[in-house]
Design a protein around this motif. Sequence first.
Motif, PDB file in Angstrom:
ATOM      1  N   LEU A  32       0.815  -1.204   0.000  1.00  0.00           N
ATOM      2  CA  LEU A  32       0.000   0.000   0.000  1.00  0.00           C
ATOM      3  C   LEU A  32       0.858   1.268   0.000  1.00  0.00           C
ATOM      4  N   VAL A  33       1.980   1.252   0.708  1.00  0.00           N
ATOM      5  CA  VAL A  33       2.760   2.485   0.887  1.00  0.00           C
ATOM      6  C   VAL A  33       3.977   2.598  -0.031  1.00  0.00           C
ATOM      7  N   HIS A  84       9.048   1.209  -7.056  1.00  0.00           N
ATOM      8  CA  HIS A  84       9.905   0.492  -6.110  1.00  0.00           C
ATOM      9  C   HIS A  84       9.270  -0.792  -5.592  1.00  0.00           C
ATOM     10  N   THR A  85       8.175  -1.238  -6.202  1.00  0.00           N
ATOM     11  CA  THR A  85       7.486  -2.411  -5.662  1.00  0.00           C
ATOM     12  C   THR A  85       8.219  -3.715  -5.930  1.00  0.00           C
ATOM     13  N   GLY A  86       8.924  -3.820  -7.020  1.00  0.00           N
ATOM     14  CA  GLY A  86       9.687  -5.028  -7.304  1.00  0.00           C
ATOM     15  C   GLY A  86       8.836  -6.272  -7.268  1.00  0.00           C
ATOM     16  N   MET A  87       9.310  -7.305  -6.569  1.00  0.00           N
ATOM     17  CA  MET A  87       8.598  -8.579  -6.511  1.00  0.00           C
ATOM     18  C   MET A  87       7.362  -8.521  -5.626  1.00  0.00           C
ATOM     19  N   LEU A  88       7.173  -7.435  -4.895  1.00  0.00           N
ATOM     20  CA  LEU A  88       5.984  -7.300  -4.053  1.00  0.00           C
ATOM     21  C   LEU A  88       4.726  -7.097  -4.901  1.00  0.00           C
ATOM     22  N   ARG A  89       4.893  -6.647  -6.139  1.00  0.00           N
ATOM     23  CA  ARG A  89       3.754  -6.388  -7.024  1.00  0.00           C
ATOM     24  C   ARG A  89       3.409  -7.652  -7.804  1.00  0.00           C
ATOM     25  N   VAL A  90       2.141  -8.073  -7.717  1.00  0.00           N
ATOM     26  CA  VAL A  90       1.666  -9.217  -8.479  1.00  0.00           C
ATOM     27  C   VAL A  90       0.686  -8.742  -9.536  1.00  0.00           C
ATOM     28  N   ALA A 120      -4.731  -2.407  -5.728  1.00  0.00           N
ATOM     29  CA  ALA A 120      -5.953  -2.759  -4.997  1.00  0.00           C
ATOM     30  C   ALA A 120      -6.084  -4.275  -4.847  1.00  0.00           C
ATOM     31  N   PHE A 121      -5.796  -5.010  -5.920  1.00  0.00           N
ATOM     32  CA  PHE A 121      -5.870  -6.474  -5.874  1.00  0.00           C
ATOM     33  C   PHE A 121      -4.887  -7.032  -4.857  1.00  0.00           C
ATOM     34  N   ASP A 122      -3.645  -6.589  -4.934  1.00  0.00           N
ATOM     35  CA  ASP A 122      -2.604  -7.099  -4.034  1.00  0.00           C
ATOM     36  C   ASP A 122      -2.935  -6.813  -2.572  1.00  0.00           C
ATOM     37  N   VAL A 123      -3.314  -5.570  -2.286  1.00  0.00           N
ATOM     38  CA  VAL A 123      -3.622  -5.188  -0.904  1.00  0.00           C
ATOM     39  C   VAL A 123      -4.831  -5.965  -0.394  1.00  0.00           C
ATOM     40  N   PHE A 124      -5.878  -6.070  -1.212  1.00  0.00           N
ATOM     41  CA  PHE A 124      -7.086  -6.773  -0.794  1.00  0.00           C
ATOM     42  C   PHE A 124      -6.799  -8.231  -0.475  1.00  0.00           C
TER      43      PHE A 124
END
Length: 90
Positions: free
Chosen positions: A49-50, A55-61, A65-69
């Motif tokens: 979220l923050v 800079h999301t790198g591998m944290l982003r799928v 909204a989808f990832d956080v949810f």
Amino acid sequence: MGPRSRGSQLYLLHLLAVLAGLVLVAVGSWRIGVIVIGAAFVVGALGRLVVPIDHTGMLRVRGKAFDVFWMSTLGVALVVLAAVIPGQPG
């Protein structure tokens, strides 16, 4: 040399926390282990979220909204399930 982006660093910490939770489950402290895994997903959702998109790198799928949810839903569900399952005799 470690991951360069902040998101990749958070992802690595997330994986280490999940691994620690799995070790706890394997040695018999299943309730604490599942809570650690659930908390790791909630922290990962907050990180997603923050952390800025570049800079999301591998944290982003998927999208933010989808990832956080899904990460927060999974994390909260694991913590709640670990808390409400009654102790077993023996």
